[in-house]
Design an enzyme around this catalytic site. Structure first.
Site, short mmCIF file in Angstrom:
data_model
loop_
_atom_site.label_atom_id
_atom_site.label_comp_id
_atom_site.label_asym_id
_atom_site.label_seq_id
_atom_site.Cartn_x
_atom_site.Cartn_y
_atom_site.Cartn_z
N GLN A 17 -11.09 2.32 14.98
CA GLN A 17 -11.89 1.15 15.40
C GLN A 17 -12.84 0.78 14.26
OE1 GLN A 17 -13.38 1.24 19.50
NE2 GLN A 17 -12.20 3.11 19.84
N HIS A 45 -9.03 6.95 8.09
CA HIS A 45 -7.99 5.96 8.41
C HIS A 45 -8.11 4.73 7.52
CE1 HIS A 45 -5.00 3.92 10.78
NE2 HIS A 45 -5.83 2.95 11.07
N LYS A 68 7.03 -3.25 10.69
CA LYS A 68 7.05 -3.14 12.15
C LYS A 68 6.17 -4.21 12.78
CE LYS A 68 3.06 -0.13 12.72
NZ LYS A 68 2.52 1.16 13.13
#
Length: 311
Positions: free
Chosen positions: A94, A127, A191
Protein backbone atom coordinates in the site's frame (compact mmCIF):
# COMPACT_ATOMS: atom_id res chain seq x y z
CA UNK A 1 25.28 -4.20 20.83
CA UNK A 2 22.05 -5.80 22.11
CA UNK A 3 19.54 -7.95 20.20
CA UNK A 4 15.86 -7.99 21.15
CA UNK A 5 13.41 -10.33 19.40
CA UNK A 6 9.66 -10.10 19.10
CA UNK A 7 7.41 -13.11 18.49
CA UNK A 8 7.04 -12.84 14.71
CA UNK A 9 10.13 -14.83 13.68
CA UNK A 10 12.02 -16.19 16.66
CA UNK A 11 13.93 -18.70 14.54
CA UNK A 12 15.43 -15.97 12.34
CA UNK A 13 16.34 -13.88 15.40
CA UNK A 14 18.15 -16.85 16.93
CA UNK A 15 19.97 -17.51 13.64
CA UNK A 16 21.11 -13.87 13.48
CA UNK A 17 22.24 -14.03 17.11
CA UNK A 18 24.21 -17.20 16.33
CA UNK A 19 25.87 -15.52 13.33
CA UNK A 20 26.87 -12.53 15.48
CA UNK A 21 27.88 -14.79 18.38
CA UNK A 22 25.68 -12.77 20.73
CA UNK A 23 22.84 -13.88 23.02
CA UNK A 24 19.35 -12.50 22.59
CA UNK A 25 18.53 -9.97 25.32
CA UNK A 26 16.16 -11.42 27.92
CA UNK A 27 12.73 -9.97 27.40
CA UNK A 28 9.05 -10.84 27.74
CA UNK A 29 6.55 -10.10 24.99
CA UNK A 30 3.14 -11.46 25.97
CA UNK A 31 -0.59 -10.73 25.90
CA UNK A 32 -3.03 -9.72 28.61
CA UNK A 33 -6.39 -11.50 28.69
CA UNK A 34 -7.89 -8.93 26.31
CA UNK A 35 -4.92 -9.44 23.90
CA UNK A 36 -3.19 -6.15 24.75
CA UNK A 37 0.57 -6.46 24.19
CA UNK A 38 2.85 -6.25 27.23
CA UNK A 39 6.64 -5.94 26.96
CA UNK A 40 9.32 -6.14 29.65
CA UNK A 41 13.04 -5.86 28.88
CA UNK A 42 14.74 -7.91 31.59
CA UNK A 43 18.32 -6.65 31.10
CA UNK A 44 19.94 -3.24 31.41
CA UNK A 45 20.05 -1.49 28.01
CA UNK A 46 20.98 2.02 29.17
CA UNK A 47 23.41 3.54 26.67
CA UNK A 48 23.35 0.43 24.43
CA UNK A 49 23.04 0.10 20.65
CA UNK A 50 19.90 -2.06 20.43
CA UNK A 51 18.54 -3.94 17.40
CA UNK A 52 14.88 -5.04 17.48
CA UNK A 53 14.26 -8.01 15.14
CA UNK A 54 10.61 -8.22 14.13
CA UNK A 55 8.88 -8.91 10.81
CA UNK A 56 5.40 -7.43 10.47
CA UNK A 57 4.03 -10.63 8.94
CA UNK A 58 0.75 -12.41 9.72
CA UNK A 59 -0.93 -11.45 11.99
CA UNK A 60 0.46 -8.15 10.72
CA UNK A 61 -1.29 -5.83 13.16
CA UNK A 62 -0.28 -7.86 16.24
CA UNK A 63 3.34 -8.02 15.17
CA UNK A 64 3.39 -4.34 14.27
CA UNK A 65 2.08 -3.42 17.74
CA UNK A 66 4.74 -5.67 19.31
CA UNK A 67 7.43 -3.82 17.37
CA UNK A 68 6.13 -0.39 18.38
CA UNK A 69 5.78 -1.28 22.05
CA UNK A 70 9.24 -2.91 22.21
CA UNK A 71 10.74 0.25 20.70
CA UNK A 72 8.87 2.40 23.24
CA UNK A 73 10.07 0.20 26.12
CA UNK A 74 13.68 0.50 24.94
CA UNK A 75 13.42 4.27 24.49
CA UNK A 76 12.08 4.65 28.03
CA UNK A 77 14.92 2.38 29.26
CA UNK A 78 17.44 4.92 27.86
CA UNK A 79 18.86 2.85 25.01
CA UNK A 80 21.42 4.97 23.14
CA UNK A 81 20.24 3.96 19.64
CA UNK A 82 17.35 1.74 18.52
CA UNK A 83 17.41 0.08 15.11
CA UNK A 84 14.19 -1.58 13.93
CA UNK A 85 15.24 -4.65 11.93
CA UNK A 86 12.17 -5.49 9.84
CA UNK A 87 13.04 -8.37 7.46
CA UNK A 88 9.50 -8.28 6.02
CA UNK A 89 7.86 -4.84 6.03
CA UNK A 90 4.10 -5.34 6.11
CA UNK A 91 1.79 -2.85 4.38
CA UNK A 92 4.53 -2.27 1.78
CA UNK A 93 2.09 -3.02 -1.05
CA UNK A 94 0.00 0.00 0.00
CA UNK A 95 2.65 2.46 -1.17
CA UNK A 96 0.44 4.71 -3.32
CA UNK A 97 -3.19 5.72 -3.87
CA UNK A 98 -4.64 3.21 -6.38
CA UNK A 99 -7.98 5.01 -6.35
CA UNK A 100 -9.91 7.86 -4.82
CA UNK A 101 -10.20 8.02 -1.02
CA UNK A 102 -7.69 5.25 -0.34
CA UNK A 103 -4.80 5.37 2.17
CA UNK A 104 -1.05 5.18 1.72
CA UNK A 105 -0.66 2.76 4.61
CA UNK A 106 3.08 2.18 4.11
CA UNK A 107 3.68 5.85 4.97
CA UNK A 108 1.46 5.59 8.05
CA UNK A 109 3.41 2.57 9.31
CA UNK A 110 6.69 4.39 8.66
CA UNK A 111 5.40 7.31 10.76
CA UNK A 112 4.39 4.94 13.57
CA UNK A 113 7.84 3.31 13.71
CA UNK A 114 9.53 6.72 13.77
CA UNK A 115 7.19 8.15 16.40
CA UNK A 116 7.63 5.08 18.62
CA UNK A 117 11.30 6.03 18.94
CA UNK A 118 13.31 4.10 16.35
CA UNK A 119 16.53 5.83 15.27
CA UNK A 120 17.19 3.63 12.21
CA UNK A 121 15.42 1.00 10.12
CA UNK A 122 16.99 -2.04 8.49
CA UNK A 123 14.75 -3.95 6.10
CA UNK A 124 14.93 -6.37 3.18
CA UNK A 125 13.65 -6.09 -0.41
CA UNK A 126 11.01 -3.42 0.04
CA UNK A 127 8.14 -3.90 -2.40
CA UNK A 128 8.87 -0.41 -3.75
CA UNK A 129 12.20 1.33 -3.25
CA UNK A 130 10.57 4.71 -2.65
CA UNK A 131 9.25 3.44 0.71
CA UNK A 132 12.73 4.26 2.04
CA UNK A 133 11.72 7.90 1.59
CA UNK A 134 8.59 7.40 3.71
CA UNK A 135 10.82 7.20 6.80
CA UNK A 136 12.22 10.40 8.30
CA UNK A 137 15.10 8.39 9.81
CA UNK A 138 18.02 6.58 8.10
CA UNK A 139 16.74 3.43 6.36
CA UNK A 140 18.82 0.64 4.83
CA UNK A 141 17.02 -1.53 2.29
CA UNK A 142 19.00 -4.76 1.91
CA UNK A 143 18.78 -6.92 -1.21
CA UNK A 144 18.30 -10.68 -1.12
CA UNK A 145 19.75 -10.96 -4.65
CA UNK A 146 23.22 -12.18 -3.53
CA UNK A 147 21.65 -14.97 -1.44
CA UNK A 148 19.24 -16.01 -4.20
CA UNK A 149 21.92 -15.79 -6.88
CA UNK A 150 24.25 -18.04 -4.89
CA UNK A 151 21.49 -20.63 -4.51
CA UNK A 152 20.63 -20.48 -8.23
CA UNK A 153 24.28 -21.06 -9.13
CA UNK A 154 24.44 -24.05 -6.78
CA UNK A 155 21.31 -25.72 -8.16
CA UNK A 156 21.22 -24.73 -11.85
CA UNK A 157 23.70 -24.81 -14.70
CA UNK A 158 23.50 -21.11 -15.44
CA UNK A 159 25.59 -21.43 -18.60
CA UNK A 160 23.12 -23.83 -20.18
CA UNK A 161 19.86 -22.20 -21.25
CA UNK A 162 18.63 -20.63 -18.00
CA UNK A 163 16.33 -17.64 -18.44
CA UNK A 164 15.26 -15.29 -15.65
CA UNK A 165 11.62 -14.19 -15.87
CA UNK A 166 9.83 -11.28 -14.21
CA UNK A 167 6.21 -12.23 -13.42
CA UNK A 168 5.08 -8.65 -14.13
CA UNK A 169 6.39 -5.42 -15.58
CA UNK A 170 6.88 -3.88 -12.14
CA UNK A 171 9.47 -6.48 -11.17
CA UNK A 172 11.72 -6.08 -14.22
CA UNK A 173 14.47 -4.18 -12.37
CA UNK A 174 14.67 -6.88 -9.69
CA UNK A 175 14.72 -9.73 -12.22
CA UNK A 176 17.26 -7.95 -14.43
CA UNK A 177 19.64 -7.57 -11.46
CA UNK A 178 19.66 -11.34 -10.88
CA UNK A 179 19.87 -12.09 -14.61
CA UNK A 180 22.93 -9.84 -14.82
CA UNK A 181 24.57 -11.57 -11.85
CA UNK A 182 24.24 -15.04 -13.40
CA UNK A 183 24.71 -13.97 -17.02
CA UNK A 184 21.24 -15.09 -18.13
CA UNK A 185 18.67 -13.66 -20.55
CA UNK A 186 15.51 -11.93 -19.34
CA UNK A 187 11.84 -12.47 -20.20
CA UNK A 188 8.72 -10.72 -18.91
CA UNK A 189 5.22 -11.98 -18.22
CA UNK A 190 2.58 -9.45 -19.26
CA UNK A 191 -0.44 -9.90 -17.01
CA UNK A 192 -3.72 -8.17 -16.35
CA UNK A 193 -5.02 -8.17 -12.77
CA UNK A 194 -8.81 -8.09 -12.68
CA UNK A 195 -9.09 -7.80 -8.86
CA UNK A 196 -6.83 -7.96 -5.81
CA UNK A 197 -5.34 -11.41 -5.28
CA UNK A 198 -6.18 -12.65 -8.77
CA UNK A 199 -4.26 -12.33 -12.03
CA UNK A 200 -4.65 -13.43 -15.63
CA UNK A 201 -1.55 -14.04 -17.71
CA UNK A 202 -1.81 -12.47 -21.14
CA UNK A 203 1.46 -13.14 -23.00
CA UNK A 204 5.20 -13.70 -22.67
CA UNK A 205 7.72 -11.08 -23.82
CA UNK A 206 10.79 -13.06 -24.87
CA UNK A 207 11.52 -16.46 -26.41
CA UNK A 208 11.44 -19.09 -23.65
CA UNK A 209 11.19 -22.18 -25.87
CA UNK A 210 13.63 -24.86 -24.74
CA UNK A 211 14.78 -22.79 -21.77
CA UNK A 212 14.84 -23.51 -18.03
CA UNK A 213 12.94 -20.55 -16.56
CA UNK A 214 13.38 -18.97 -13.13
CA UNK A 215 10.66 -16.58 -11.99
CA UNK A 216 11.95 -13.85 -9.63
CA UNK A 217 9.73 -11.72 -7.38
CA UNK A 218 9.76 -10.01 -3.99
CA UNK A 219 6.47 -11.26 -2.48
CA UNK A 220 4.40 -14.40 -3.03
CA UNK A 221 1.01 -14.11 -1.33
CA UNK A 222 -1.82 -16.07 -2.94
CA UNK A 223 0.68 -17.59 -5.46
CA UNK A 224 -1.86 -17.13 -8.26
CA UNK A 225 0.50 -14.97 -10.31
CA UNK A 226 3.39 -17.44 -10.02
CA UNK A 227 1.30 -20.49 -10.86
CA UNK A 228 -0.36 -18.78 -13.84
CA UNK A 229 3.02 -17.54 -15.07
CA UNK A 230 4.51 -21.03 -14.78
CA UNK A 231 1.62 -22.46 -16.81
CA UNK A 232 2.03 -19.79 -19.50
CA UNK A 233 5.81 -20.34 -19.73
CA UNK A 234 5.39 -24.09 -20.13
CA UNK A 235 2.78 -23.52 -22.84
CA UNK A 236 5.33 -21.34 -24.66
CA UNK A 237 7.85 -24.20 -24.67
CA UNK A 238 9.86 -23.75 -21.44
CA UNK A 239 11.38 -27.04 -20.29
CA UNK A 240 10.85 -26.35 -16.58
CA UNK A 241 9.88 -23.45 -14.32
CA UNK A 242 11.13 -22.61 -10.82
CA UNK A 243 10.57 -19.50 -8.71
CA UNK A 244 12.76 -17.50 -6.33
CA UNK A 245 10.89 -15.09 -4.07
CA UNK A 246 12.19 -13.11 -1.09
CA UNK A 247 9.09 -12.98 1.12
CA UNK A 248 6.91 -16.09 1.37
CA UNK A 249 3.63 -14.63 2.69
CA UNK A 250 1.72 -17.65 1.30
CA UNK A 251 -1.69 -16.82 2.75
CA UNK A 252 -4.86 -18.87 2.50
CA UNK A 253 -4.54 -21.83 0.14
CA UNK A 254 -1.28 -20.64 -1.42
CA UNK A 255 0.83 -23.60 -0.27
CA UNK A 256 -1.69 -26.09 -1.67
CA UNK A 257 -1.81 -24.08 -4.90
CA UNK A 258 1.98 -24.21 -5.26
CA UNK A 259 2.08 -27.93 -4.41
CA UNK A 260 -0.51 -28.68 -7.10
CA UNK A 261 1.10 -26.40 -9.70
CA UNK A 262 3.64 -27.17 -12.40
CA UNK A 263 6.38 -25.26 -10.58
CA UNK A 264 9.45 -27.44 -10.15
CA UNK A 265 10.16 -25.63 -6.89
CA UNK A 266 9.52 -22.38 -5.06
CA UNK A 267 12.49 -21.03 -3.10
CA UNK A 268 11.78 -18.43 -0.41
CA UNK A 269 13.84 -16.84 2.36
CA UNK A 270 13.15 -17.05 6.09
CA UNK A 271 12.22 -13.35 6.34
CA UNK A 272 8.80 -14.72 7.37
CA UNK A 273 8.72 -17.73 9.67
CA UNK A 274 7.72 -20.83 7.70
CA UNK A 275 4.47 -22.54 8.62
CA UNK A 276 4.20 -26.30 9.06
CA UNK A 277 2.53 -26.52 5.63
CA UNK A 278 5.56 -24.82 4.05
CA UNK A 279 8.01 -27.08 5.90
CA UNK A 280 6.35 -30.29 4.65
CA UNK A 281 5.66 -29.13 1.10
CA UNK A 282 7.51 -31.19 -1.52
CA UNK A 283 8.30 -28.24 -3.80
CA UNK A 284 8.89 -25.30 -1.41
CA UNK A 285 12.40 -24.73 -0.06
CA UNK A 286 13.66 -22.09 2.40
CA UNK A 287 17.07 -20.39 2.31
CA UNK A 288 18.32 -18.27 5.21
CA UNK A 289 19.04 -14.56 5.05
CA UNK A 290 20.33 -14.52 8.66
CA UNK A 291 24.01 -14.08 7.61
CA UNK A 292 23.09 -11.16 5.31
CA UNK A 293 21.04 -9.34 7.94
CA UNK A 294 23.51 -10.20 10.70
CA UNK A 295 26.42 -8.77 8.71
CA UNK A 296 24.45 -5.60 7.95
CA UNK A 297 23.67 -5.22 11.66
CA UNK A 298 27.34 -5.69 12.57
CA UNK A 299 28.39 -3.04 10.04
CA UNK A 300 25.73 -0.65 11.31
CA UNK A 301 26.94 -1.07 14.89
CA UNK A 302 30.55 -0.53 13.80
CA UNK A 303 29.63 2.48 11.63
CA UNK A 304 30.90 0.73 8.49
CA UNK A 305 29.44 0.70 4.98
CA UNK A 306 26.37 -1.46 4.43
CA UNK A 307 26.03 -0.76 0.71
CA UNK A 308 29.43 -2.35 0.07
CA UNK A 309 27.79 -5.70 0.90
CA UNK A 310 26.29 -5.58 -2.59
CA UNK A 311 29.27 -4.35 -4.61
Amino acid sequence: MKLVAGNSNRALAEAIASYLNLPLTKSVVRRFADMEVFVEIQENVRGEDVFVIQSTSYPANDHLMELLIIIDALRRASARRITAVIPYFGYARQDRKPGARTPISAKLVANLVTTAGADRVLTLDLHAGQIQGFFDIPTDNLFAAPVLTRDIQQHYKTDNGVMVVSPDVGGVVRARAIAKRIGADLAIVDKRRERAGESEVMNIIGDVAGRSCILVDDIVDSAGTLCNAAEALLQQGATEVSAYVTHGVLSGGAVARVSASKLKELVITDSIQATEAVRVSHNIRVVSIAPLIGEAMRRTAEERSVSSLFD
